[in-house]
Enzyme design. Structure first.
Site, mmCIF file in Angstrom:
data_model
loop_
_atom_site.group_PDB
_atom_site.id
_atom_site.type_symbol
_atom_site.label_atom_id
_atom_site.label_comp_id
_atom_site.label_asym_id
_atom_site.label_seq_id
_atom_site.Cartn_x
_atom_site.Cartn_y
_atom_site.Cartn_z
ATOM 1 N N ASP A 10 11.592 49.464 7.310
ATOM 2 C CA ASP A 10 10.305 49.802 6.717
ATOM 3 C C ASP A 10 10.278 49.234 5.305
ATOM 4 O O ASP A 10 11.170 49.541 4.494
ATOM 5 C CB ASP A 10 10.113 51.313 6.682
ATOM 6 C CG ASP A 10 9.933 51.920 8.072
ATOM 7 O OD1 ASP A 10 9.920 51.142 9.054
ATOM 8 O OD2 ASP A 10 9.808 53.145 8.167
ATOM 9 N N ASP A 131 0.323 56.310 16.744
ATOM 10 C CA ASP A 131 0.980 57.227 15.820
ATOM 11 C C ASP A 131 0.259 58.567 15.918
ATOM 12 O O ASP A 131 -0.941 58.651 15.636
ATOM 13 C CB ASP A 131 0.905 56.682 14.395
ATOM 14 C CG ASP A 131 1.500 55.284 14.286
ATOM 15 O OD1 ASP A 131 2.444 54.992 15.043
ATOM 16 O OD2 ASP A 131 1.024 54.501 13.453
#
EC number: 5.3.1.16
Length: 245
Positions: A10, A131
């Site tokens: 990330d 998500d």
């Protein structure tokens, strides 16, 4: 071994970080160089690398694209990329740079005609990122939760040509509390397509449990914090996956 483990990188502010439950205020920096981290995962046996542009997800446009493109050009395994990808040009730019799979999240909710076009144009080079909080899809870097259920949306996108979904349970992401196996496997069964699990993997048993649903369509797992905090090594995970066969 067909069940794939995707080490996650990330990227925020050009560095390799992890967030707790997607909270940008709860960030831990694990490396200054995402490229060096990607190289490390490949050296340890990764067959894919999962990249997320966290700044891009929040801003709605790629913010660390040059770093991501450099990783795609440099390492010897395919990468998949998500975070702020909202236009066909951004998809084309990543694919031309060597990215193997582009993840579209927010746009899949907010602009289904766009999603239909890109699925028809790029096929399995597109993954749909779902998500979710309590089974409902969140958008814009997890900042907004919709009233759209993951399964309903996924079924609609399958009719447009979607082949791969990445299911992230936001409540479990970065928490090491275990993946939401029931919802992940349920999505795979409901759609008949490949689902990659994301969020909550804390130990090797979590990976083994997910892999038992490979026949249902659960094709792999994205692993982040468990690797960065040395809960287990990538080598240990890969060996365990080989031993199960």
């Amino acid at each position: 071994m067909s069940f794939i483990i995707y080490p996650a990188i990330d990227i925020r502010g050009g560095k390799c970080v992890r967030l707790f439950q997607g909270d940008y205020a709860q960030e831990t920096v694990y490396a200054d160089s995402p490229l060096e981290m990607a190289k490390r995962w490949v050296e340890q046996g990764a067959s894919w690398v999962h990249l997320v542009d966290l700044d891009g997800a929040k801003e709605g446009k790629p913010a660390n694209a040059e770093i991501i493109k450099e990783i795609a050009r440099t390492i010897s395994v395919p990468v998949q990329v998500g975070g702020g990808i909202r236009t066909e040009q951004q998809i084309a730019d990543y694919l031309e740079a060597g990215v193997a799979r582009v993840i579209v999240g927010t746009a899949a909710i907010e602009d289904e005609p766009f999603t239909q076009r890109i699925l028809q144009a790029y096929g399995d080079k597109i993954a749909i990122g779902l998500d979710c909080r309590n089974g409902m899809v969140a958008t814009r870097g997890w900042l907004n939760t919709t009233d759209v259920s993951a399964i309903d949306l996924a079924k609609r996108l399958v009719s447009y040509g979607a082949e791969t979904f990445i299911y992230t349970d936001i409540a479990r992401d970065g928490t090491l509390t275990g993946p939401n196996v029931e919802e992940i496997a349920g999505l795979a069964v409901a759609t008949g397509k490949s689902v990659i699990a994301s969020g909550g993997v804390s130990n090797l048993e979590d990976l083994l449990t997910l892999s038992t649903h490979e026949k249902d369509g659960v094709s792999g797992a994205i692993v982040g914090k468990a690797l960065y905090t040395d809960a287990f090594t990538l080598d240990e995970a890969l060996n365990r996956m080989r031993e199960r066969v």
